[in-house]
Design an enzyme around this catalytic site. Structure first.
Site, PDB file in Angstrom:
ATOM      1  N   LYS A 216       0.880  -1.328   0.005  1.00  0.00           N
ATOM      2  CA  LYS A 216       0.019   0.028  -0.082  1.00  0.00           C
ATOM      3  C   LYS A 216       0.777   1.402   0.101  1.00  0.00           C
ATOM      4  CE  LYS A 216      -4.365  -1.902   1.438  1.00  0.00           C
ATOM      5  NZ  LYS A 216      -5.557  -1.781   2.152  1.00  0.00           N
ATOM      6  N   ARG A 255      -3.773 -10.399   4.154  1.00  0.00           N
ATOM      7  CA  ARG A 255      -3.973 -10.340   2.636  1.00  0.00           C
ATOM      8  C   ARG A 255      -2.859  -9.661   1.854  1.00  0.00           C
ATOM      9  NH1 ARG A 255      -6.360  -6.737  -1.051  1.00  0.00           N
ATOM     10  NH2 ARG A 255      -7.835  -7.642  -2.873  1.00  0.00           N
TER      11      ARG A 255
END
Length: 276
Positions: A216, A255
């Site tokens: 991210k 994840r």
């Protein structure tokens, strides 16, 4: 097919985006053959199940219609299920979730936590499948404007609690619920770091917690140099660090895009813990 909730924790969820515009791997697995091959590879590398998404939820992304989303994910899930690969469907739409479950998906991963489509709770309750409820305040095009908190950890926990209450009221069994604090969704980098540092408070809500920090942008910003933020495909080591911190804080699963590296790191963590 094995229920992912019965797998030993920490669980590793492999990311499979069948979209042209996802922030990390958009377009790489847009063809059916490429998507299926990669999904099988993620399981071979140690993923417990593969999360298939047909609509980008990166900040600022424009929505696609339900028919397009279904056309992207259903053939992939059908082929993966036939190959014995457990899959989840990453969607906020009840109609897409229903089609994916019919095709063989075994988990619904709803980044809106049921807020985007009021019919999702019925679909999940009828299916009796696990449901990932992520903390969410609005769709991608406006999420940046919604990243306003007085105490991000307290407010995320309270809002996740409200989503749990709504799910239970809709007939979803408590033992089928998984929570996700939603890093990057209506959150600044500072909010992400605070949630990461106090993840134990999310875990204390009493439900399995799925943590998703893989690649991210806040990691890229942290690692920026004179060239700018660290490129997406050079954030693997930083992602592994977030994985180990999350599982040490009690997260049920992570994840991730780079499955093998994260599985290897978790195995080292487990061996170290077992040797104490």
């Amino acid at each position: 097919m094995t229920d992912p909730l019965t797998a030993a924790s920490p669980v590793v969820v492999g990311v499979l985006n069948v979209t042209p515009d996802s922030f990390s791997d958009g377009g790489r697995y847009a063809s059916l053959d490429a998507a299926v091959t990669h999904g099988v590879q993620l399981i071979t590398e140690g993923a417990n199940f593969v999360d298939v998404g047909g609509e980008s939820t990166r900040p600022g992304a424009e929505r696609v219609d339900a028919a397009t989303e279904r056309a992207r994910v259903v053939p992939v899930i059908t082929e993966l299920a036939a190959a014995g690969v457990p899959t989840s469907i990453d969607t906020t739409r009840a109609s897409v979730a229903a089609a994916a479950l019919s095709a063989g998906a075994v988990v619904v991963n709803d980044v809106s936590g049921g807020l985007a489509d009021r019919d999702m709770v019925r679909v999940v309750a009828d299916a009796g499948c696990p449901w990932v409820l992520m903390h969410w305040r609005g769709h991608s095009e406006r999420m940046r404007d919604l990243a306003v908190y007085t105490d991000v950890v307290k407010e995320v926990c309270a809002e996740l609690g409200a989503r749990v209450d709504a799910a239970l009221a809709g007939g979803v069994a408590a033992h089928r619920l998984i929570l996700d604090p939603g890093l990057g969704f209506a959150k600044t980098a500072e909010h992400n770091w605070r949630l990461s540092a106090r993840l134990d408070q999310v875990v204390a809500l009493g439900f399995p917690v799925l943590f998703g920090a893989s690649r991210k942008s806040y990691l890229g910003s942290l690692l920026a140099d004179t060239r700018g933020p660290r490129p997406v495909d050079e954030r693997a080591a930083a992602t592994i660090a977030t994985t180990l911190l999350a599982v040490d804080a009690g997260a049920w699963g992570v994840r991730v895009h780079d499955v093998r590296a994260n599985v290897d790191a978790i195995r080292v963590w487990q061996a170290t813990k077992a040797a104490r």
